[in-house]
Design a protein around this motif. Structure first.
Motif, mmCIF file in Angstrom:
data_model
loop_
_atom_site.group_PDB
_atom_site.id
_atom_site.type_symbol
_atom_site.label_atom_id
_atom_site.label_comp_id
_atom_site.label_asym_id
_atom_site.label_seq_id
_atom_site.Cartn_x
_atom_site.Cartn_y
_atom_site.Cartn_z
ATOM 1 N N MET A 19 0.809 -1.207 0.000
ATOM 2 C CA MET A 19 0.000 0.000 0.000
ATOM 3 C C MET A 19 0.846 1.262 0.000
ATOM 4 N N GLY A 20 2.101 1.113 -0.409
ATOM 5 C CA GLY A 20 2.917 2.303 -0.563
ATOM 6 C C GLY A 20 3.751 2.594 0.663
ATOM 7 N N SER A 21 4.872 3.261 0.459
ATOM 8 C CA SER A 21 5.745 3.615 1.560
ATOM 9 C C SER A 21 5.125 4.731 2.376
ATOM 10 N N ALA A 22 5.698 4.943 3.569
ATOM 11 C CA ALA A 22 5.170 5.964 4.464
ATOM 12 C C ALA A 22 5.325 7.349 3.856
ATOM 13 N N LEU A 23 4.372 8.211 4.136
ATOM 14 C CA LEU A 23 4.467 9.593 3.681
ATOM 15 C C LEU A 23 5.572 10.309 4.461
ATOM 16 N N PRO A 24 6.195 11.322 3.861
ATOM 17 C CA PRO A 24 7.210 12.086 4.600
ATOM 18 C C PRO A 24 6.567 12.900 5.710
ATOM 19 N N LEU A 25 7.390 13.322 6.655
ATOM 20 C CA LEU A 25 6.907 14.199 7.711
ATOM 21 C C LEU A 25 6.844 15.628 7.184
ATOM 22 N N GLY A 26 6.063 16.451 7.841
ATOM 23 C CA GLY A 26 5.953 17.837 7.440
ATOM 24 C C GLY A 26 5.020 18.560 8.388
ATOM 25 N N PHE A 37 -5.896 1.939 -7.886
ATOM 26 C CA PHE A 37 -6.487 0.598 -7.888
ATOM 27 C C PHE A 37 -5.671 -0.375 -8.730
ATOM 28 N N CYS A 38 -5.524 -1.594 -8.225
ATOM 29 C CA CYS A 38 -4.877 -2.674 -8.969
ATOM 30 C C CYS A 38 -5.644 -3.973 -8.716
ATOM 31 N N ARG A 39 -5.633 -4.841 -9.708
ATOM 32 C CA ARG A 39 -6.277 -6.153 -9.519
ATOM 33 C C ARG A 39 -5.493 -7.004 -8.549
ATOM 34 N N VAL A 40 -4.161 -7.000 -8.680
ATOM 35 C CA VAL A 40 -3.282 -7.725 -7.762
ATOM 36 C C VAL A 40 -2.111 -6.809 -7.424
ATOM 37 N N ARG A 41 -1.451 -7.106 -6.310
ATOM 38 C CA ARG A 41 -0.288 -6.316 -5.927
ATOM 39 C C ARG A 41 0.971 -7.016 -6.422
ATOM 40 N N CYS A 42 1.737 -6.329 -7.249
ATOM 41 C CA CYS A 42 2.994 -6.884 -7.727
ATOM 42 C C CYS A 42 3.999 -6.915 -6.571
ATOM 43 N N GLY A 43 4.829 -7.964 -6.554
ATOM 44 C CA GLY A 43 5.713 -8.185 -5.422
ATOM 45 C C GLY A 43 6.742 -7.104 -5.204
ATOM 46 N N TYR A 44 7.109 -6.348 -6.242
ATOM 47 C CA TYR A 44 8.132 -5.306 -6.129
ATOM 48 C C TYR A 44 7.552 -3.926 -5.855
ATOM 49 N N CYS A 45 6.219 -3.787 -5.944
ATOM 50 C CA CYS A 45 5.604 -2.460 -6.007
ATOM 51 C C CYS A 45 5.518 -1.796 -4.638
ATOM 52 N N ASP A 46 5.951 -0.538 -4.588
ATOM 53 C CA ASP A 46 5.889 0.266 -3.372
ATOM 54 C C ASP A 46 4.995 1.489 -3.574
ATOM 55 N N PHE A 47 4.230 1.505 -4.674
ATOM 56 C CA PHE A 47 3.358 2.643 -4.944
ATOM 57 C C PHE A 47 2.126 2.597 -4.040
ATOM 58 N N ASN A 48 1.461 3.731 -3.955
ATOM 59 C CA ASN A 48 0.258 3.814 -3.119
ATOM 60 C C ASN A 48 -0.932 3.259 -3.906
ATOM 61 N N THR A 49 -1.073 1.930 -3.892
ATOM 62 C CA THR A 49 -2.125 1.252 -4.641
ATOM 63 C C THR A 49 -2.851 0.263 -3.747
ATOM 64 N N TYR A 50 -4.055 -0.116 -4.173
ATOM 65 C CA TYR A 50 -4.934 -0.949 -3.347
ATOM 66 C C TYR A 50 -5.693 -1.933 -4.224
ATOM 67 N N THR A 51 -5.749 -3.169 -3.752
ATOM 68 C CA THR A 51 -6.617 -4.150 -4.380
ATOM 69 C C THR A 51 -8.002 -4.029 -3.770
#
Length: 405
Positions: free
Chosen positions: A1-8, A37-51
């Motif tokens: 579901m993506g890496s953590a957002l930066p602080l600010g 949105f994605c149908r499946v989560r790819c094993g390498y993906c760090d983007f903010n996406t959701y099945t």
């Protein structure tokens, strides 16, 4: 579901900019539309996406309307800090934008056009999974004003796609490209190299297949292992090997050799185009420091020197907009030193290079050594610009460190 957002620092609920923020009418303005949105989560993906199972209350069929609320919200905010500028580029990214009906993407683009305007001849790109592109989809996108389809090919070799958890049918890449061409769209294909088990011959096959498709543009990215991904866990457990840096370097050199031989020119470390008019103008806007507003959960923006980013989850994003609040999670205003460092980091990556006059402090003293080491082009440096050689592109981070130490 993506890496953590930066602080600010916190963003006011009304989204108002810091006092004194002004948008320069002469600075180009771009729009990024995130479809998470994605149908499946790819094993390498760090983007903010959701099945579908990760949406927890957010609805995919309501997403276009939700995002259009942010478009209206942004229009009101931008009108308070300067003239509202038309979008020079628009980019639908993800995720998989083409999981949404083409009509939803068309409505989102129409909302951008109504709120800001879109310049004549603007580049409007949609990223696409090959399995989701048909003649009807391509035609509807083209009719709405889309000009460019970016097809997620990644590899032409089945076992490499399996290692990346990509589920598309490799044959559908050609189908998608043909549909885009029939609709009059420009075409880019995206590739990834260095997957577990991928050989140099595998990579050569993917490159040759990509060239045979006769795209206008090719992106080729080295696989990076991001913390928290499935692939990172597999490597940590010893189930698959980590990427080999030397092999990835050989793969990059092969890509540059084959693509150059096929009539493409590199214009950014990981991007090649058939002539200047086929470069990704949207990505160049990022590298050259333009303003842009990123719409959607987790999307980042840069306006008048202020950087801000939205809450990550689609449900939280929708809830804030439903309450009439800004979806922004936090923001920052980089100081002069941070902006100068970022300028060096980004401008050295592109073919036009970095003016020597913009190198900070003692960094200029490193230029002669970089030329001697074959990392920076000597004649270009004499003319006042830092331009990477092929070897320099492989070691771009080291060049930046030398110029900023």
């Amino acid at each position: 579901m993506g890496s953590a957002l930066p602080l600010g620092e916190a963003v006011p609920a009304d989204g108002s900019f810091p006092a004194g923020t002004a948008a320069d009418p002469a600075t180009p303005f771009s729009v990024y539309l995130h479809v998470p949105f994605c149908r499946v989560r790819c094993g390498y993906c760090d983007f903010n996406t959701y099945t579908a199972g990760e949406l927890r209350g957010a609805r995919q069929d309501e997403y276009a309307d939700t995002l259009l609320h942010e478009v209206s919200f942004a229009r009101d905010l931008l009108s308070g800090i300067g003239p509202v500028r038309p979008a020079a580029t628009v980019f639908f990214g993800g995720g998989t934008p083409t999981l949404l009906p083409a009509g939803d993407l068309a409505r989102m683009l129409g909302g951008v056009r109504d709120a800001f305007g879109i310049v004549d001849g603007a580049e409007v790109t949609v990223e696409a999974n090959p399995d989701t592109v048909t003649d009807a989809v391509a035609a509807e996108l083209a009719a709405s004003g889309v000009t460019r389809l970016s097809v997620g090919m990644q590899s032409a070799v089945p076992h490499v796609l399996a290692a990346l958890d990509r589920t598309h049918d490799p044959a559908n890449v050609r189908t998608a490209v043909a549909a885009a061409r029939r609709a009059g769209l420009d075409v880019s294909v995206d590739l990834i190299y260095g997957a577990p088990g991928e050989s140099l011959d595998d990579w050569r096959e993917s490159l040759r297949t990509a060239v045979d498709l006769e795209p206008d543009h090719v992106s080729a990215y080295a696989l990076i292992i991001e913390d928290g991904t499935k692939l990172a866990r597999q490597i940590r457990r010893g189930e698959v090997p980590a990427p080999d840096d030397d092999l990835q370097a050989d793969m990059y050199e092969l890509a540059d050799e084959l693509l150059t031989g096929a009539g493409f020119e590199w214009y950014e470390v990981s991007n090649w185009a058939r002539g200047d008019d086929q470069r990704s103008r949207h990505n160049l806007a990022y590298w050259q420091g333009a303003d842009w507003w990123g719409f959607g959960p987790g999307a980042h923006s840069h306006i008048g020197g202020v950087r801000f980013w939205n809450v990550k989850h689609p449900a939280a994003y929708a809830q804030r907009l439903a309450r009439g609040e800004s979806p922004a999670a936090a923001r920052e205003v980089p100081d002069a030193d941070a902006r100068a460092l970022e300028n060096i980091l980004l401008r050295t990556r592109i073919r036009e290079g970095l003016p020597v006059s913009e190198i900070l402090g003692e960094g200029r003293s490193a230029v002669a050594t970089l030329i001697a080491d074959g990392l920076v082009d000597g004649p270009s440096a004499i003319r006042g610009r830092i331009v990477l050689t092929r070897r320099g592109r492989l070691l771009a981070d080291a060049v930046v460190r030398a110029l900023t130490d």
